[in-house]
Write a protein that holds these residues in place. Sequence first.
Motif, PDB file in Angstrom:
ATOM      1  N   ARG A   1     -19.989 -13.647  19.400  1.00  0.00           N
ATOM      2  CA  ARG A   1     -19.206 -13.893  20.793  1.00  0.00           C
ATOM      3  C   ARG A   1     -19.393 -12.720  21.684  1.00  0.00           C
ATOM      4  O   ARG A   1     -19.741 -12.985  22.838  1.00  0.00           O
ATOM      5  N   LEU A   2     -19.062 -11.670  21.091  1.00  0.00           N
ATOM      6  CA  LEU A   2     -18.960 -10.132  22.127  1.00  0.00           C
ATOM      7  C   LEU A   2     -20.472 -10.059  22.421  1.00  0.00           C
ATOM      8  O   LEU A   2     -20.760  -9.472  23.542  1.00  0.00           O
TER       9      LEU A   2
ATOM     10  N   CYS B   1     -20.048 -30.638  27.806  1.00  0.00           N
ATOM     11  CA  CYS B   1     -21.049 -29.897  28.236  1.00  0.00           C
ATOM     12  C   CYS B   1     -20.470 -28.360  27.775  1.00  0.00           C
ATOM     13  O   CYS B   1     -21.151 -27.498  27.100  1.00  0.00           O
ATOM     14  N   GLU B   2     -19.378 -28.044  28.255  1.00  0.00           N
ATOM     15  CA  GLU B   2     -18.692 -26.884  27.775  1.00  0.00           C
ATOM     16  C   GLU B   2     -18.389 -26.467  26.423  1.00  0.00           C
ATOM     17  O   GLU B   2     -19.106 -25.363  25.940  1.00  0.00           O
ATOM     18  N   LEU B   3     -18.169 -27.143  25.489  1.00  0.00           N
ATOM     19  CA  LEU B   3     -18.276 -27.202  24.130  1.00  0.00           C
ATOM     20  C   LEU B   3     -19.430 -26.965  23.793  1.00  0.00           C
ATOM     21  O   LEU B   3     -19.671 -25.942  22.713  1.00  0.00           O
TER      22      LEU B   3
ATOM     23  N   ARG C   1     -20.619 -23.336  24.490  1.00  0.00           N
ATOM     24  CA  ARG C   1     -19.722 -22.176  23.724  1.00  0.00           C
ATOM     25  C   ARG C   1     -20.120 -22.412  22.360  1.00  0.00           C
ATOM     26  O   ARG C   1     -20.204 -21.154  21.778  1.00  0.00           O
ATOM     27  N   LEU C   2     -20.266 -23.544  21.653  1.00  0.00           N
ATOM     28  CA  LEU C   2     -20.609 -23.553  20.259  1.00  0.00           C
ATOM     29  C   LEU C   2     -22.058 -23.070  20.138  1.00  0.00           C
ATOM     30  O   LEU C   2     -22.319 -22.218  19.081  1.00  0.00           O
TER      31      LEU C   2
ATOM     32  N   GLN D   1     -23.370 -22.779  16.607  1.00  0.00           N
ATOM     33  CA  GLN D   1     -22.569 -23.805  15.875  1.00  0.00           C
ATOM     34  C   GLN D   1     -23.273 -25.347  16.601  1.00  0.00           C
ATOM     35  O   GLN D   1     -22.372 -25.973  16.432  1.00  0.00           O
ATOM     36  N   ALA D   2     -23.945 -25.006  17.416  1.00  0.00           N
ATOM     37  CA  ALA D   2     -24.447 -26.288  18.209  1.00  0.00           C
ATOM     38  C   ALA D   2     -25.971 -25.863  18.362  1.00  0.00           C
ATOM     39  O   ALA D   2     -26.470 -24.855  18.500  1.00  0.00           O
ATOM     40  N   SER D   3     -26.779 -27.185  17.970  1.00  0.00           N
ATOM     41  CA  SER D   3     -28.218 -26.911  18.100  1.00  0.00           C
ATOM     42  C   SER D   3     -28.803 -28.265  18.527  1.00  0.00           C
ATOM     43  O   SER D   3     -28.574 -29.190  17.900  1.00  0.00           O
TER      44      SER D   3
END
Length: 289
Positions: A39-40, A187-189, A192-193, A198-200
Motif C-alpha cells: 500500500r505505502l 471499480c474503486e475496489l 484498491r485491491l 488482491q485483484a487480477s
Amino acid sequence: MNILAQITSFDPVVTTAARVPRHSREEEHDGGPCTFASRLAGLIPLTLQDLAAIDGLIGYARPVERHTMLLDQGCVADHALVILDGFACRHKRRMSGRRQIVSFLLPGDHCDRGAVHAYPLDHAIETLTQCRVAKIPRATYLDLLGQHPRLALALQRAKLVEEAMAREWIASLGMRSSIERMAHLLCELMERLGSIGQASDGHYDLPLTQVDLADALGLSSVHVNRSIQYLRRDGLIALNRRHLQILAPRRLYELAEFEAAYLSHSPLGTGLPTGGPVAPYEPGHRAYS
C-alpha cells in the motif's frame, strides 16, 4: 468503550527493538504486513530499511472476528491500527443504531488518529469480515515516523487519498444513480485491491453483504440487489459466492465515469480511460435514482 477486545496482551513498552513481540517465521508471513508495505510503496518508493521497519510490525498482528468494534465512536485511542487482512469499515451511527458506512478499510489501510492526535473519534471502526489487525502503541508508531521519513510521507499521502475517496463517495451520494454508485464502488475496489495484489484480470473477492453495500451507497438492500442484477444482465459483471469478475472493465468504467487518479494521489492514475473530459456542468441537470 470496546477497543479491539480480541487483542489483549502485548509486550511492555521498552526500547524500539523490544517493543515488537516475536513470533515464528511461519506466523510472520501468515497474512503478514506485505499488504501494508504494498500500500505505502504504491504511494512513494520505499527503502529496504523502510520495508524492514514495516515487517517488524507483524508482531502486533492478531486475528479479529467479524463484527468486532475496533474503535468506538467517541473513544480516545492510544494506538494506531493497520488492517493486514480482511475488510473493515468506518461508519457513523445514529442513536437508533442505524449506520452509514463512510469508507471501507481494506488490507494495507490504517488509522492513526489515536496515535498522533488524542482526539475523540467522530466515527466507529468495525470489522466486516474476519481480519488480521495490528494494534501499534503510540510510542512505537511515533518512533516509526521519526526514524523513517519516507514512511511518514507515504502515510501522509495515504491520508490525502482517503480524503479524495471521501469526496468521491459524497459525489456518488449526491450525483450518481444507484447503478452508477454500484459501478463506481466496484471499480474503486478493483483498483484498491489490485494495488496490493488482491485483484487480477478483473477478478477479486467481494465478501461484503448487501446490507454492507446498502449502508455504504445510501441505498436499500432491494436497490443494491437490483443494481447488481442490472450489471449482471448487461454483461458487465459476474458474481458467484462473493467472488466478483468484471467482464467489461472499459464499459463499467465509462458507466461510472470512473477515473482512478484520486486513488494514487497522482495526476495519471491507473484506471482505464473514460473516453474524454467530463462534460461541463449545466444547471437543471440532476441525478436520478
